[in-house]
Design an enzyme around this catalytic site. Structure first.
Site, short mmCIF file in Angstrom:
data_model
loop_
_atom_site.label_atom_id
_atom_site.label_comp_id
_atom_site.label_asym_id
_atom_site.label_seq_id
_atom_site.Cartn_x
_atom_site.Cartn_y
_atom_site.Cartn_z
N ASN A 1 0.80 -1.23 0.00
CA ASN A 1 0.00 0.00 0.00
C ASN A 1 0.83 1.28 0.00
O ASN A 1 0.30 2.36 0.25
CB ASN A 1 -0.95 -0.01 1.20
CG ASN A 1 -1.80 -1.27 1.25
OD1 ASN A 1 -1.60 -2.11 2.13
ND2 ASN A 1 -2.68 -1.45 0.29
N ILE B 1 0.82 6.82 -0.57
CA ILE B 1 0.17 5.88 0.35
C ILE B 1 -1.28 5.67 -0.06
O ILE B 1 -2.01 6.62 -0.37
CB ILE B 1 0.21 6.44 1.79
CG1 ILE B 1 1.65 6.71 2.23
CG2 ILE B 1 -0.49 5.49 2.76
CD1 ILE B 1 1.76 7.64 3.43
N CYS B 2 -1.70 4.41 -0.04
CA CYS B 2 -3.11 4.08 -0.27
C CYS B 2 -3.73 3.75 1.09
O CYS B 2 -3.51 2.67 1.63
CB CYS B 2 -3.23 2.89 -1.22
SG CYS B 2 -4.95 2.43 -1.58
N LEU B 3 -4.48 4.71 1.64
CA LEU B 3 -5.12 4.53 2.94
C LEU B 3 -6.41 5.35 2.93
O LEU B 3 -6.39 6.53 2.59
CB LEU B 3 -4.19 5.02 4.06
CG LEU B 3 -4.69 4.84 5.50
CD1 LEU B 3 -4.87 3.37 5.84
CD2 LEU B 3 -3.73 5.50 6.49
#
Length: 219
Positions: free
Chosen positions: A79, A87-89
């Site tokens: 991620n 960032i993938c959040l």
């Protein structure tokens, strides 16, 4: 003093008072709206013992708009982009709430290192590595923590802790790289192709040598 500045100053002060979370915030170029956050890698993960830094930009409409964060420290994680630190959040996008703080968001990043979400990746190649060969993925993530985040010495196929092993960084086996380099292809090209093909673990049996050679000839 406007509301955004008051809020950010309070969050920085609260973070400095907190001695238990090990989360820190520092100004960049003396701007309260451009910060560097940091936290230790979580225990019992490949990131344990590392020190991870995050670039933080506070938008004009904070806290009603999410902060912008990206890793400054290189991280091997599904991620997190290996190249840019993006960032993938969800809380950095549509799940953001004004009740979240800089400290709680950094704690969420720390938790993300504990619990990768390979089905919603930021780095598809790393996600493939995680899903097809988790043991190899963890070894690679541990090596990245060692060389980029100051973590404890990781298993290094060449037995050296002082030289960055490009094969280990890519999560590959030296024997596989040597095999195709022995056919006359440049080592850096072999590493790039094997990484893109996810030539790791059980996946190696699914990829023919002819396919690898074909990709090497194309690249």
């Amino acid at each position: 003093m406007d509301a955004r500045l008051r809020r950010v100053n309070k969050e920085i002060a609260d973070c400095k008072k907190d001695r238990t979370s090990n989360i820190s915030l520092e100004l960049i170029d003396n701007s309260p709206f451009h910060l560097r956050g940091s936290f230790p890698g979580p225990e019992d993960t490949p990131y344990q013992g590392g020190h991870f830094e995050v670039d933080i930009i506070i938008p004009d409409s904070y806290p009603f708009q999410p902060v912008k964060m990206k890793f400054l420290t290189k991280v091997y994680h599904p991620n997190v982009s290996s190249a840019s630190g993006a960032i993938c959040l969800d809380i950095l996008k549509d799940a953001w709430s004004p009740v979240l703080t800089l400290k709680s968001t950094l704690i969420s990043l720390q938790s993300l290192l504990c619990s990768p979400e390979p089905n919603d990746p930021q780095d598809a190649e790393v996600a493939k590595h995680y899903t097809t060969s988790k043991g190899s993925f963890e070894e690679t993530a541990r090596y990245w923590t060692h060389i980029y985040a100051g973590g404890p010495g990781a298993k290094d196929p060449k037995g050296s802790k002082n030289i960055r092993d490009e094969v280990a960084i890519a999560g590959l086996e030296n024997a596989h790289v040597d095999q195709f380099e022995g056919l006359g292809f440049p080592r850096n090209k072999v590493i790039d192709v094997l990484r893109r093909l996810n030539y790791r673990g059980a996946n190696v049996a699914q990829i023919s040598e002819d396919r690898v050679v074909e990709e090497l000839l194309k690249s």
